[in-house]
Design an enzyme around this catalytic site. Structure first.
Site, PDB file in Angstrom:
ATOM      1  N   CYS A 167      11.125  -2.601  -4.537  1.00  0.00           N
ATOM      2  CA  CYS A 167      10.134  -2.331  -3.502  1.00  0.00           C
ATOM      3  C   CYS A 167      10.611  -1.062  -2.828  1.00  0.00           C
ATOM      4  O   CYS A 167      11.179  -0.192  -3.494  1.00  0.00           O
ATOM      5  CB  CYS A 167       9.982  -3.528  -2.554  1.00  0.00           C
ATOM      6  SG  CYS A 167      11.535  -4.087  -1.829  1.00  0.00           S
ATOM      7  N   HIS A 193       5.765   7.186  -6.967  1.00  0.00           N
ATOM      8  CA  HIS A 193       6.318   6.028  -7.672  1.00  0.00           C
ATOM      9  C   HIS A 193       7.163   6.493  -8.846  1.00  0.00           C
ATOM     10  O   HIS A 193       7.128   7.673  -9.208  1.00  0.00           O
ATOM     11  CB  HIS A 193       5.173   5.121  -8.163  1.00  0.00           C
ATOM     12  CG  HIS A 193       4.083   5.877  -8.883  1.00  0.00           C
ATOM     13  ND1 HIS A 193       2.979   6.376  -8.227  1.00  0.00           N
ATOM     14  CD2 HIS A 193       3.955   6.251 -10.170  1.00  0.00           C
ATOM     15  CE1 HIS A 193       2.213   7.022  -9.106  1.00  0.00           C
ATOM     16  NE2 HIS A 193       2.788   6.969 -10.298  1.00  0.00           N
ATOM     17  N   ARG A 213       2.723   2.412  -2.106  1.00  0.00           N
ATOM     18  CA  ARG A 213       2.712   3.086  -3.398  1.00  0.00           C
ATOM     19  C   ARG A 213       1.658   4.188  -3.439  1.00  0.00           C
ATOM     20  O   ARG A 213       1.841   5.200  -4.091  1.00  0.00           O
ATOM     21  CB  ARG A 213       2.455   2.071  -4.521  1.00  0.00           C
ATOM     22  CG  ARG A 213       2.406   2.750  -5.907  1.00  0.00           C
ATOM     23  CD  ARG A 213       2.333   1.730  -7.007  1.00  0.00           C
ATOM     24  NE  ARG A 213       2.014   2.316  -8.291  1.00  0.00           N
ATOM     25  CZ  ARG A 213       2.871   2.437  -9.300  1.00  0.00           C
ATOM     26  NH1 ARG A 213       4.112   2.043  -9.163  1.00  0.00           N
ATOM     27  NH2 ARG A 213       2.492   2.956 -10.446  1.00  0.00           N
ATOM     28  N   ILE A 221       1.333 -13.213 -11.693  1.00  0.00           N
ATOM     29  CA  ILE A 221       2.432 -13.368 -12.651  1.00  0.00           C
ATOM     30  C   ILE A 221       1.929 -13.450 -14.100  1.00  0.00           C
ATOM     31  O   ILE A 221       2.467 -12.773 -14.973  1.00  0.00           O
ATOM     32  CB  ILE A 221       3.331 -14.566 -12.275  1.00  0.00           C
ATOM     33  CG1 ILE A 221       4.205 -14.186 -11.081  1.00  0.00           C
ATOM     34  CG2 ILE A 221       4.213 -14.980 -13.457  1.00  0.00           C
ATOM     35  CD1 ILE A 221       5.136 -15.291 -10.609  1.00  0.00           C
ATOM     36  N   GLU A 275       0.801  -1.228   0.000  1.00  0.00           N
ATOM     37  CA  GLU A 275       0.000   0.000   0.000  1.00  0.00           C
ATOM     38  C   GLU A 275       0.839   1.286   0.000  1.00  0.00           C
ATOM     39  O   GLU A 275       0.326   2.352  -0.308  1.00  0.00           O
ATOM     40  CB  GLU A 275      -1.012  -0.013   1.152  1.00  0.00           C
ATOM     41  CG  GLU A 275      -0.410   0.156   2.520  1.00  0.00           C
ATOM     42  CD  GLU A 275       0.253  -1.125   3.063  1.00  0.00           C
ATOM     43  OE1 GLU A 275       0.755  -1.079   4.190  1.00  0.00           O
ATOM     44  OE2 GLU A 275       0.271  -2.158   2.351  1.00  0.00           O
ATOM     45  N   CYS A 304      -0.031   3.733 -14.305  1.00  0.00           N
ATOM     46  CA  CYS A 304       0.556   5.077 -14.387  1.00  0.00           C
ATOM     47  C   CYS A 304       0.842   5.391 -15.846  1.00  0.00           C
ATOM     48  O   CYS A 304       1.425   4.592 -16.565  1.00  0.00           O
ATOM     49  CB  CYS A 304       1.856   5.123 -13.589  1.00  0.00           C
ATOM     50  SG  CYS A 304       2.789   6.647 -13.816  1.00  0.00           S
ATOM     51  N   VAL A 319      13.969  -7.095   0.423  1.00  0.00           N
ATOM     52  CA  VAL A 319      13.219  -8.329   0.632  1.00  0.00           C
ATOM     53  C   VAL A 319      12.206  -8.581  -0.490  1.00  0.00           C
ATOM     54  O   VAL A 319      12.348  -9.499  -1.291  1.00  0.00           O
ATOM     55  CB  VAL A 319      12.505  -8.328   2.009  1.00  0.00           C
ATOM     56  CG1 VAL A 319      11.717  -9.621   2.184  1.00  0.00           C
ATOM     57  CG2 VAL A 319      13.530  -8.182   3.122  1.00  0.00           C
TER      58      VAL A 319
HETATM   59 ZN   LIG Z   1       2.232   7.951 -12.071  1.00  0.00          ZN
END
Ligand SMILES: [Zn+2]
Length: 128
Positions: free
Chosen positions: A70, A37, A32, A53, A30, A125, A75
């Protein structure tokens, strides 16, 4: 044998990310939604990554290089990159994906270095 995963630095990614063969895959969860981003990045949250996937492969069908990250790329980013490599090795599907990479220092490192971030709320995006 699953293919190996390599690392790319933020400055290397900045110089190549506009190339049409590269997709940036954000696997944060969450965060993001409130942290911004990398413009144009795809979002596949780590907690549902395995199930999605096939959808990622479809979204990246004209790409040969996927760059995972990430928040810190310690991780979740490397784990999802590995999962994809294992999946591709298992299904032996012809996908065109040749390189699976991880962005060093993740989104936080990218932003802390003053590299451009997008704060749109669109999915996917459309930045850049
Ligand atoms: Zn964007």
């Amino acid at each position: 044998m699953a293919r190996s995963i390599t690392y790319i630095t933020g400055s290397q990614l900045l110089s190549v990310k506009r190339r049409p063969n590269i997709a940036v895959v954000d696997v944060r969860d969450e965060e993001r939604n409130y942290d911004g981003h990398i413009a144009g990045s795809l979002h596949y949250a780590s907690d549902t990554f395995l199930d999605k996937i096939p959808s990622l492969i479809e979204a990246a069908k004209d790409k040969d290089t996927l760059v995972f990250h990430c928040a810190l790329s310690q991780v979740r980013g490397p784990k999802c990159a590995r999962r994809l490599a294992e999946y591709l090795a298992e299904v032996k599907e012809e996908t065109g994906i040749k390189n699976i990479m991880v962005l060093e220092r993740g989104y936080n490192g990218w932003e802390a270095s003053g590299r451009p971030v997008c704060r749109c709320t669109e999915t996917p995006c459309k930045g850049e």
